[in-house]
Write an enzyme that holds these catalytic residues in place. Structure first.
Site, PDB file in Angstrom:
ATOM      1  N   LYS A  14     -12.726   4.576  11.589  1.00  0.00           N
ATOM      2  CA  LYS A  14     -11.301   4.853  11.409  1.00  0.00           C
ATOM      3  C   LYS A  14     -10.776   5.688  12.585  1.00  0.00           C
ATOM      4  CE  LYS A  14     -11.708   4.716   6.335  1.00  0.00           C
ATOM      5  NZ  LYS A  14     -11.354   5.403   5.058  1.00  0.00           N
ATOM      6  N   TYR A  50      -6.412  -3.483   2.534  1.00  0.00           N
ATOM      7  CA  TYR A  50      -6.410  -2.503   1.443  1.00  0.00           C
ATOM      8  C   TYR A  50      -5.600  -2.972   0.234  1.00  0.00           C
ATOM      9  CZ  TYR A  50      -8.771   1.158   4.196  1.00  0.00           C
ATOM     10  OH  TYR A  50      -9.705   1.902   4.902  1.00  0.00           O
ATOM     11  N   PHE A  93      -1.870   7.229  -2.525  1.00  0.00           N
ATOM     12  CA  PHE A  93      -2.373   7.437  -1.167  1.00  0.00           C
ATOM     13  C   PHE A  93      -2.269   6.173  -0.305  1.00  0.00           C
ATOM     14  CE2 PHE A  93      -6.095   6.308  -3.760  1.00  0.00           C
ATOM     15  CZ  PHE A  93      -6.670   5.293  -3.026  1.00  0.00           C
ATOM     16  N   ARG A 142     -23.170   1.839   2.656  1.00  0.00           N
ATOM     17  CA  ARG A 142     -22.404   2.784   1.821  1.00  0.00           C
ATOM     18  C   ARG A 142     -23.224   4.043   1.549  1.00  0.00           C
ATOM     19  NH1 ARG A 142     -17.294   1.376  -0.198  1.00  0.00           N
ATOM     20  NH2 ARG A 142     -17.600   2.515  -2.137  1.00  0.00           N
ATOM     21  N   THR A 189     -16.740   8.966  -0.922  1.00  0.00           N
ATOM     22  CA  THR A 189     -15.395   8.951  -0.330  1.00  0.00           C
ATOM     23  C   THR A 189     -14.923  10.338   0.105  1.00  0.00           C
ATOM     24  OG1 THR A 189     -14.898   7.111  -1.820  1.00  0.00           O
ATOM     25  CG2 THR A 189     -13.014   8.180  -0.758  1.00  0.00           C
ATOM     26  N   ARG A 192     -20.180  10.779   6.374  1.00  0.00           N
ATOM     27  CA  ARG A 192     -19.054  11.584   5.890  1.00  0.00           C
ATOM     28  C   ARG A 192     -19.471  13.023   5.606  1.00  0.00           C
ATOM     29  NH1 ARG A 192     -16.921   6.767   1.847  1.00  0.00           N
ATOM     30  NH2 ARG A 192     -15.461   5.761   3.299  1.00  0.00           N
ATOM     31  N   ASN A 252     -12.119  10.122   6.462  1.00  0.00           N
ATOM     32  CA  ASN A 252     -13.572  10.138   6.260  1.00  0.00           C
ATOM     33  C   ASN A 252     -14.361   9.223   7.209  1.00  0.00           C
ATOM     34  OD1 ASN A 252     -12.754   7.759   5.145  1.00  0.00           O
ATOM     35  ND2 ASN A 252     -13.216   8.317   3.023  1.00  0.00           N
ATOM     36  N   HIS A 263     -15.170   3.039   7.036  1.00  0.00           N
ATOM     37  CA  HIS A 263     -15.012   2.158   5.880  1.00  0.00           C
ATOM     38  C   HIS A 263     -16.239   1.261   5.814  1.00  0.00           C
ATOM     39  CE1 HIS A 263     -13.479  -1.039   3.235  1.00  0.00           C
ATOM     40  NE2 HIS A 263     -14.020  -1.866   4.124  1.00  0.00           N
ATOM     41  N   GLU A 302     -13.095  -9.302   3.966  1.00  0.00           N
ATOM     42  CA  GLU A 302     -12.734  -8.350   5.039  1.00  0.00           C
ATOM     43  C   GLU A 302     -13.192  -8.845   6.414  1.00  0.00           C
ATOM     44  OE1 GLU A 302     -14.480  -4.700   3.615  1.00  0.00           O
ATOM     45  OE2 GLU A 302     -13.034  -4.536   1.965  1.00  0.00           O
TER      46      GLU A 302
END
Ligand code: IDP
Ligand code: MG
Length: 164
Positions: free
Chosen positions: A29, A69, A77, A105, A111, A122, A136, A139, A150
């Site tokens: 990100k 998203y 948010f 993940r 998150t 993270r 964070n 993704h 995606e």
């Protein structure tokens, strides 16, 4: 040397045969890119043993992010998330390997970076910035269906990455 055909040898062969691979869509990100963490994130993916099948840097626009998203549309948010994701360039990566969706993940951590375990991306590299959207660093797709969807959004030109 001739290897005798018996059940013990057959088992070895079966265990060494690669089973179905999997792909996931990873995004670094804008906070990760701004802080110079592209190399750090890629190193963690590669050190874990996953392959990078595709990678690009891009400035995502609203249409692309709304698609990506879609599941979060309507949440408080959502707008801050889209604004944040448009605030700088991002890096899109397709990583490959058995159980890479779950594995990445785990590498990313939960998150909320405040409570994400130390040792995770993270947990080690992000914290609460007091913003409306949680920043964070990364993704990662959350299921094979999300991954396929995606990957098609970020790499529409890569028909070779379809179908896992
Ligand atoms: P994930 O990235 O861990 O899969 P999601 O629930 O899919 O988390 O949310 C997408 C992104 O939206 C998060 O990574 C985070 O940046 C942001 N986000 C999620 N939940 C909240 C929230 O409750 N407040 C603010 N931002 C959030
Ligand atoms: Mg998610």
């Amino acid at each position: 040397m001739e290897i005798p055909e018996n059940s013990a040898n057959r088992q070895v062969v079966i265990r060494l045969t690669p089973v179905t691979q999997e792909r996931t869509l990873i995004l670094i990100k804008p906070d990760g890119v701004r802080r110079g963490l592209i190399g750090e994130v890629i190193a963690r993916i590669e050190n874990k043993g996953y392959q990078i099948a595709a990678i690009k840097s891009l400035l995502a626009d609203r249409a692309l992010l709304t698609q990506h998203y879609a599941e979060h549309e309507g949440k408080p948010f959502f707008e801050p998330l889209v604004e944040f994701m448009m605030s700088g360039s991002i890096v899109a990566i397709v990583a490959e390997g058995n159980r890479v969706i779950e594995g990445f993940r785990k590498l990313a951590g939960t998150t909320d970076p405040t409570t994400a375990e130390p040792g995770t991306i993270r947990g080690d590299l992000a914290r609460d910035q007091g913003t409306k959207v949680v920043q964070n660093i990364v993704h990662g797709s959350d299921s094979p269906e999300s991954a396929a969807r995606e990957i098609a959004i970020f790499f529409p030109e890569r028909s070779d990455l379809k179908g896992l």
